[in-house]
Design a protein around this motif. Structure first.
Motif, PDB file in Angstrom:
ATOM      1  N   ALA A   2      40.419  50.253  42.399  1.00 16.97           N
ATOM      2  CA  ALA A   2      40.762  48.856  42.118  1.00 16.97           C
ATOM      3  C   ALA A   2      40.466  48.510  40.671  1.00 16.97           C
ATOM      4  O   ALA A   2      39.464  48.954  40.105  1.00 16.97           O
ATOM      5  N   ARG A   3      41.356  47.722  40.089  1.00 15.75           N
ATOM      6  CA  ARG A   3      41.145  47.277  38.716  1.00 15.75           C
ATOM      7  C   ARG A   3      40.053  46.216  38.678  1.00 15.75           C
ATOM      8  O   ARG A   3      39.984  45.351  39.553  1.00 15.75           O
ATOM      9  N   PRO A   4      39.176  46.283  37.681  1.00 13.50           N
ATOM     10  CA  PRO A   4      38.155  45.238  37.579  1.00 13.50           C
ATOM     11  C   PRO A   4      38.798  43.899  37.242  1.00 13.50           C
ATOM     12  O   PRO A   4      39.844  43.844  36.603  1.00 13.50           O
ATOM     13  N   ARG A   5      38.188  42.825  37.685  1.00 19.28           N
ATOM     14  CA  ARG A   5      38.716  41.506  37.369  1.00 19.28           C
ATOM     15  C   ARG A   5      38.603  41.253  35.865  1.00 19.28           C
ATOM     16  O   ARG A   5      37.588  41.572  35.245  1.00 19.28           O
ATOM     17  N   ILE A  39      44.857  31.949  34.317  1.00 20.34           N
ATOM     18  CA  ILE A  39      45.143  33.235  34.949  1.00 20.34           C
ATOM     19  C   ILE A  39      46.348  33.069  35.874  1.00 20.34           C
ATOM     20  O   ILE A  39      46.756  31.963  36.195  1.00 20.34           O
ATOM     21  N   THR A  40      46.919  34.144  36.294  1.00 25.96           N
ATOM     22  CA  THR A  40      48.158  34.091  37.069  1.00 25.96           C
ATOM     23  C   THR A  40      47.912  33.605  38.496  1.00 25.96           C
ATOM     24  O   THR A  40      46.800  33.698  39.026  1.00 25.96           O
ATOM     25  N   GLY A  41      48.979  33.126  39.111  1.00 19.87           N
ATOM     26  CA  GLY A  41      48.890  32.698  40.493  1.00 19.87           C
ATOM     27  C   GLY A  41      48.469  33.827  41.412  1.00 19.87           C
ATOM     28  O   GLY A  41      47.672  33.632  42.335  1.00 19.87           O
ATOM     29  N   ALA A  42      48.982  35.034  41.138  1.00 17.51           N
ATOM     30  CA  ALA A  42      48.622  36.193  41.965  1.00 17.51           C
ATOM     31  C   ALA A  42      47.126  36.473  41.867  1.00 17.51           C
ATOM     32  O   ALA A  42      46.463  36.779  42.870  1.00 17.51           O
ATOM     33  N   SER A  43      46.578  36.354  40.657  1.00 15.81           N
ATOM     34  CA  SER A  43      45.140  36.592  40.464  1.00 15.81           C
ATOM     35  C   SER A  43      44.307  35.542  41.187  1.00 15.81           C
ATOM     36  O   SER A  43      43.268  35.853  41.782  1.00 15.81           O
ATOM     37  N   ASN A  46      44.483  36.360  44.931  1.00 15.16           N
ATOM     38  CA  ASN A  46      43.709  37.566  45.234  1.00 15.16           C
ATOM     39  C   ASN A  46      42.208  37.304  45.186  1.00 15.16           C
ATOM     40  O   ASN A  46      41.439  37.858  45.978  1.00 15.16           O
ATOM     41  N   ALA A  47      41.786  36.458  44.252  1.00 14.05           N
ATOM     42  CA  ALA A  47      40.353  36.214  44.074  1.00 14.05           C
ATOM     43  C   ALA A  47      39.802  35.163  45.034  1.00 14.05           C
ATOM     44  O   ALA A  47      38.679  35.286  45.525  1.00 14.05           O
ATOM     45  N   PHE A  48      40.594  34.120  45.292  1.00 18.10           N
ATOM     46  CA  PHE A  48      40.051  32.978  46.026  1.00 18.10           C
ATOM     47  C   PHE A  48      40.841  32.572  47.269  1.00 18.10           C
ATOM     48  O   PHE A  48      40.330  31.832  48.102  1.00 18.10           O
ATOM     49  N   GLY A  49      42.091  32.998  47.377  1.00 18.54           N
ATOM     50  CA  GLY A  49      42.919  32.574  48.504  1.00 18.54           C
ATOM     51  C   GLY A  49      43.881  31.472  48.098  1.00 18.54           C
ATOM     52  O   GLY A  49      44.223  31.326  46.924  1.00 18.54           O
ATOM     53  N   ASP A  50      44.317  30.672  49.072  1.00 23.84           N
ATOM     54  CA  ASP A  50      45.306  29.631  48.798  1.00 23.84           C
ATOM     55  C   ASP A  50      44.661  28.396  48.172  1.00 23.84           C
ATOM     56  O   ASP A  50      43.450  28.371  47.893  1.00 23.84           O
ATOM     57  N   LYS A  51      45.446  27.344  47.954  1.00 23.25           N
ATOM     58  CA  LYS A  51      44.943  26.143  47.281  1.00 23.25           C
ATOM     59  C   LYS A  51      43.759  25.534  48.025  1.00 23.25           C
ATOM     60  O   LYS A  51      42.774  25.111  47.411  1.00 23.25           O
ATOM     61  N   ARG A  52      43.856  25.487  49.343  1.00 31.90           N
ATOM     62  CA  ARG A  52      42.774  24.907  50.135  1.00 31.90           C
ATOM     63  C   ARG A  52      41.472  25.680  49.949  1.00 31.90           C
ATOM     64  O   ARG A  52      40.387  25.095  49.818  1.00 31.90           O
ATOM     65  N   ALA A  53      41.580  27.005  49.942  1.00 35.84           N
ATOM     66  CA  ALA A  53      40.393  27.849  49.770  1.00 35.84           C
ATOM     67  C   ALA A  53      39.797  27.675  48.368  1.00 35.84           C
ATOM     68  O   ALA A  53      38.576  27.656  48.202  1.00 35.84           O
TER      69      ALA A  53
END
Length: 202
Positions: A2-5, A39-43, A46-53
């Motif tokens: 996995a690539r580091p953040r 940062i990108t939407g994908a990032s 991947n890091a936090f989940g959807d808007k609610r999360a």
């Protein structure tokens, strides 16, 4: 492998918190969060989940960095002084809030909690935490003879919570120090066993 953040999580959460705090949950889009965090939407997903999360993580960060930190500072003081210091900090922050974004917790209570059982529980737990801080301060002050015993610690704790919420909401539209201090002062005088003639007369 996995690539580091390529970003610092705390910095991104602080940026997301500011975005939600300023715009509110419903008015904040993923595009707003991408623009604010850089940062990108994908990032973000991947890091936090959807808007609610993301919102939940941002609200948690606000509570720990603002509410919990204030309680910890004030709990080190004598009971009546702790309550006074708490409200002094609230009034100062409200007056200095040029964008009138208010308290993110109170905003969540009005904006999100009515439509989301989980956030309703989260907000209620934090408000209970604040109420218990007030109650415990009052109880200790009553035991020390510094705070009036004309009402129970539970009643006064609930009253102070109501004053706090009133100040926070009022400051969104009228962040005037004289006004806000005028709301807080009678509540403090009600507590202080030596500050008001009515406590000496009855």
């Amino acid at each position: 492998m996995a690539r580091p953040r390529e970003f610092e999580e705390g910095v991104v959460l602080d940026a997301a918190m500011e975005c939600f705090w300023n715009r509110g949950y419903e008015a904040t889009s993923m595009r707003d969060l991408v623009d604010k965090t850089g940062i990108t939407g994908a990032s973000l997903y991947n890091a936090f989940g959807d808007k609610r999360a993301i919102y939940q993580r941002a609200l948690d960060r606000y509570v720990e960095g603002s509410v919990a930190a204030r309680l910890a500072r004030c709990e080190e003081l004598p009971p009546l002084e702790a309550i006074v210091a708490f409200f002094d900090d609230i009034v100062s922050r409200s007056v200095e809030d040029r964008s009138r974004k208010g308290c993110m917790l109170v905003n969540a209570a009005l904006d999100v909690a009515p439509h989301d059982d989980e956030f309703q529980r989260i907000v209620a737990e934090v408000m209970t935490r604040i109420e218990l801080f007030f109650r415990d301060c009052v109880q200790k002050g009553q035991e020390q003879g510094a705070i009036t015993s004309t009402m129970s610690a539970e009643e006064l704790g609930r009253h102070l919570l109501g004053v706090l919420l009133g100040v926070r909401v009022l400051a969104r539209v009228r962040p005037d120090r004289i006004l806000l201090e005028g709301v807080v002062r009678p509540a403090i005088e009600l507590l202080d066993i030596g500050s008001s003639p009515r406590h000496r007369d009855h």
